[in-house]
Design an enzyme around this catalytic site. Sequence first.
Site, short mmCIF file in Angstrom:
data_model
loop_
_atom_site.label_atom_id
_atom_site.label_comp_id
_atom_site.label_asym_id
_atom_site.label_seq_id
_atom_site.Cartn_x
_atom_site.Cartn_y
_atom_site.Cartn_z
N ASP A 42 -59.08 19.29 12.21
CA ASP A 42 -58.23 18.32 12.92
C ASP A 42 -58.41 18.42 14.43
OD1 ASP A 42 -56.91 20.81 12.97
OD2 ASP A 42 -54.91 19.93 12.78
N GLY A 137 -44.59 30.82 7.25
CA GLY A 137 -45.76 31.68 7.30
C GLY A 137 -46.68 31.55 6.11
N ALA A 138 -46.44 30.56 5.27
CA ALA A 138 -47.23 30.40 4.05
C ALA A 138 -48.33 29.36 4.19
CB ALA A 138 -46.32 30.02 2.88
N GLY A 139 -48.50 28.81 5.38
CA GLY A 139 -49.50 27.77 5.56
C GLY A 139 -49.04 26.42 5.08
N SER A 142 -44.15 24.88 8.08
CA SER A 142 -42.72 24.88 8.38
C SER A 142 -42.48 24.40 9.81
CB SER A 142 -42.14 26.28 8.19
OG SER A 142 -42.85 27.24 8.97
N GLU A 175 -45.69 21.63 20.00
CA GLU A 175 -46.29 22.86 19.46
C GLU A 175 -47.34 23.43 20.40
OE1 GLU A 175 -47.63 24.69 15.19
OE2 GLU A 175 -46.49 22.84 15.35
N ASP A 187 -50.66 18.34 10.76
CA ASP A 187 -49.41 18.72 10.13
C ASP A 187 -48.31 17.72 10.45
OD1 ASP A 187 -50.88 20.89 9.39
OD2 ASP A 187 -49.84 22.33 10.66
N TYR A 239 -56.55 32.34 15.64
CA TYR A 239 -56.62 30.87 15.63
C TYR A 239 -57.24 30.36 16.93
CZ TYR A 239 -55.03 26.07 14.65
OH TYR A 239 -54.98 24.72 14.40
#
Length: 396
Positions: A42, A137-139, A142, A175, A187, A239
């Site tokens: 992205d 934190g699970a991808g 959130s 973000e 996202d 990242y």
Amino acid sequence: MTATDTRPVDAARALFADRFGAAPAGTWSAPGRVNLIGEHTDYNDGFVLPFAIQHRTHVALAPRNDGRVRVASTFDDGVVEVGLAELGALFPARRDEIPEWARYPLGVAWALLESAGTDPHTPTGVDLAFASDVPVGAGLSSSAAIEGATAVALAEIWGIDLDRVALAKVGRRAENEAVGAPTGIMDQMASLLGRADAAIFLDCRSLEAQVVDLGLAGAGLELVVIDTGVKHSHATGGYGERRAACERGAAALGVPALRDVAPRDLPRLAELVDDVTLRRVRHVVTENQRVLDTVRTLRDHGPTAIGDLLVASHASMRDDFEISVPELDTAVDAALSAGAVGARMTGGGFGGAAIALVAREKVQEVTDAATAAFDAAGFAAPTIFTVTPSAGAARD
């Protein structure tokens, strides 16, 4: 933010009453998302294929008349309060003065006012209380769920008429600049544009979005999420390093972004950059092609035919982009060994979740296999659940 015993919308209302001593004027919500395929493409102006899920973040809101904004969350015992007119001084220069969880909604308020060209002294103040059942934190993004819920709520309360793409840009700016996480826009777009039983095929350069029917129910398929419990953070870790490598690769080839690089360009790039940069670029270039191939395959042959593309995506992230972890590899291998059509890690990497496309009658078998594989490897037990492609942000 999780609400295990209470619906998150009810938890948001209860939290609002507890922290602010009154009832909210309303609640709004936005979903997390699963990215079916297209990872780290992205922010390289590439292609992605996410879908919104049934897990949502809810915000209870009421206006104030003093130009101040207060935010509360089930994440934290306190209340963070600032004046709307102070946001411009806080973000991005002094963002570290704000707790990280509060930077998401406060950053959206700041970016929304700036995007709309609204004087921060003009809008009414607001109280906001958040609760969620999107695993953190699970991808599953959130963060975008918080941003999407905040954006649609504040836009309505403040009478700001921006379309969903513009609100997604607001969330991305929040973000990137208020939180400090160098993420792309996938996202936020998924959370705001989601449709039931469909994915969003997004061109991250033009922001053109097409709805792609998934047809999972008709094919007797379920999407199983295997949350490893390994936490990650986009604002830290590897990242940013991966993004910098992508920028180096694009610069070496003299193109604006890796979107403009084709597989045939990789041999030339190998003469210009180090091996690590080459492998990072190779992942993005081949992943873009896999997204295009997945969309075409879904339309021509349906979801049972995309398994090999999911598996190839995981291998690329594991070997070229190096963002998998042993728990994710274990989850993918276990799902495939138990008969999954395809499986891959999803999200930014360094932890989080894997997804598996599984025939309905094999969901329990895949669940048992993953649980057993984690136990044999000495890992903490994963959390395993199915997700359903769902609608985007809205007033509850």
